[in-house]
Design a protein around this motif. Structure first.
Motif, PDB file in Angstrom:
ATOM      1  N   LEU A 103      24.649  38.660  36.968  1.00 21.20           N
ATOM      2  CA  LEU A 103      25.765  39.345  37.541  1.00 21.20           C
ATOM      3  C   LEU A 103      27.112  39.427  36.985  1.00 21.20           C
ATOM      4  O   LEU A 103      27.629  40.379  36.581  1.00 21.20           O
ATOM      5  N   SER A 104      27.507  38.276  36.682  1.00 21.81           N
ATOM      6  CA  SER A 104      28.705  38.061  35.793  1.00 21.81           C
ATOM      7  C   SER A 104      28.754  38.669  34.454  1.00 21.81           C
ATOM      8  O   SER A 104      29.414  39.494  33.993  1.00 21.81           O
ATOM      9  N   ALA A 105      27.769  38.427  33.630  1.00 19.77           N
ATOM     10  CA  ALA A 105      27.596  39.022  32.286  1.00 19.77           C
ATOM     11  C   ALA A 105      27.539  40.466  32.386  1.00 19.77           C
ATOM     12  O   ALA A 105      27.550  41.223  31.438  1.00 19.77           O
ATOM     13  N   THR A 127      33.294  29.337  38.255  1.00 18.68           N
ATOM     14  CA  THR A 127      33.696  29.516  36.870  1.00 18.68           C
ATOM     15  C   THR A 127      33.279  30.764  36.217  1.00 18.68           C
ATOM     16  O   THR A 127      33.788  30.888  35.042  1.00 18.68           O
ATOM     17  N   LEU A 128      32.348  31.573  36.878  1.00 19.11           N
ATOM     18  CA  LEU A 128      31.904  32.815  36.021  1.00 19.11           C
ATOM     19  C   LEU A 128      32.938  33.821  36.003  1.00 19.11           C
ATOM     20  O   LEU A 128      33.508  34.312  37.178  1.00 19.11           O
ATOM     21  N   PRO A 129      33.219  34.485  34.899  1.00 17.81           N
ATOM     22  CA  PRO A 129      34.701  35.059  34.653  1.00 17.81           C
ATOM     23  C   PRO A 129      34.448  36.407  35.553  1.00 17.81           C
ATOM     24  O   PRO A 129      35.394  37.018  35.917  1.00 17.81           O
ATOM     25  N   LYS A 177      16.727  43.301  38.793  1.00 15.58           N
ATOM     26  CA  LYS A 177      17.692  44.396  39.452  1.00 15.58           C
ATOM     27  C   LYS A 177      19.214  43.830  39.180  1.00 15.58           C
ATOM     28  O   LYS A 177      20.085  44.580  39.736  1.00 15.58           O
ATOM     29  N   THR A 178      19.512  43.189  38.412  1.00 15.15           N
ATOM     30  CA  THR A 178      20.817  42.484  38.603  1.00 15.15           C
ATOM     31  C   THR A 178      21.822  43.566  38.005  1.00 15.15           C
ATOM     32  O   THR A 178      22.826  43.657  38.216  1.00 15.15           O
ATOM     33  N   ARG A 179      21.461  44.069  36.931  1.00 12.20           N
ATOM     34  CA  ARG A 179      22.402  44.934  36.202  1.00 12.20           C
ATOM     35  C   ARG A 179      22.902  46.354  36.918  1.00 12.20           C
ATOM     36  O   ARG A 179      24.049  46.406  37.144  1.00 12.20           O
ATOM     37  N   ILE A 219      31.293  37.744  45.578  1.00  9.14           N
ATOM     38  CA  ILE A 219      29.830  37.143  45.929  1.00  9.14           C
ATOM     39  C   ILE A 219      30.284  36.175  46.980  1.00  9.14           C
ATOM     40  O   ILE A 219      31.085  35.510  47.216  1.00  9.14           O
ATOM     41  N   CYS A 220      29.109  36.219  47.934  1.00 10.20           N
ATOM     42  CA  CYS A 220      28.812  35.056  48.827  1.00 10.20           C
ATOM     43  C   CYS A 220      27.613  34.527  48.485  1.00 10.20           C
ATOM     44  O   CYS A 220      26.500  34.941  47.936  1.00 10.20           O
TER      45      CYS A 220
END
Ligand code: PLP
Length: 242
Positions: free
Chosen positions: A115-117, A157-159, A92-94, A128-129
């Motif tokens: 989630l980052s990608a 570090t995730l952009p 379900k992340t997308r 994000i928490c």
């Protein structure tokens, strides 16, 4: 003065919860306005969200992705910030990366990486928490405190993410867990000073029954359902997956 067209019960509950928050903030000697109210609307119909929005509420939290998407479609005309506060599976992340503004319940790196990608370029980074499992050995939800520094170090570090803070769902009545999360938050910031750039300013804790204690312990965001909407309707059958 009361806004127009707001059902009296919604407005009265929203004002009562807002007053309870500000009283707890003042009692704790904290700055006025330092705690935000996240309205937890799981199992509540879109109309109830619309009424609370008319009273002045803009942040809403949902636990189940499918249920949230249905309400987003019904409420597309409103400027709502949507927060996911329930468990998130990787399949379900997308849609979460595309549709939500915040996720409070990230507890493993794989979910954060997805989630980052998947966060669309035209949107700001997803807030994000990290959910921390402070006191519930039986629950699989939440990162254990020993693993938190490594997880935070990787997530920061995730952009396309902005690591904003920590979240906890303690056992009912366990006020010690609230203080423990606040200490964990401060310790993590001391060990990873670069976190302050994100900025790492959020302590998501406190619900209808313990929001006063959570604010005394340092909460910056209380997640309130029942005290705002009244008792939750029985869950619809489509909300148990997610
Ligand atoms: C349901 C829920 C809340 C709100 O609980 P109330 O007791 O109704 O205020 C807050 N946080 C999470 C994670 C929830 O699932």
């Amino acid at each position: 003065m009361a806004p127009d067209h707001v059902p009296d019960a919604s407005l009265a509950r929203w004002q009562a919860v807002s007053a309870r928050i500000e009283a707890a903030v003042a009692a704790a000697g904290r700055a006025a306005g330092s705690v935000s109210l996240l309205a937890v609307s799981k199992f509540q119909p879109a109309d109830a969200i619309r009424a609370l929005h008319a009273a002045g509420q803009h942040d809403f939290g949902e636990n189940y992705v499918q249920e949230a998407l249905a309400k987003m479609a019904e409420l597309a005309d409103l400027d709502i910030r949507w927060h996911l506060i329930g468990p998130l599976q990787s399949n379900k992340t997308r849609v979460v990366a595309e549709r939500f503004d915040w996720v409070h319940s990230v507890d493993r790196l794989k979910i954060a990486e997805r989630l980052s990608a998947q966060r669309p370029e035209q949107l700001p980074p997803l807030n994000i928490c990290l959910q921390v499992n402070i006191d519930d050995e039986d629950s699989k939800a939440g990162c254990v405190p020993d693993d938190l520094e490594a997880l935070a170090g990787a997530v920061m570090t995730l952009p396309r993410l902005r690591l904003r803070g920590l979240m906890v769902i303690p056992r009912p009545g366990n006020h010690a867990a609230l203080a423990a999360l606040a200490k964990t938050h401060a310790d993590l910031l001391a060990r990873l000073p670069a976190l302050s750039q994100q900025p790492f300013d959020t302590l998501s804790m406190g619900m209808s029954d313990d929001l006063d204690a959570a604010i005394a312990a340092g909460s910056s965001c209380v997640r309130v359902g029942t005290a705002l909407f009244g008792p939750r309707p029985v869950a619809a059958s489509n909300v148990t997956e997610s």
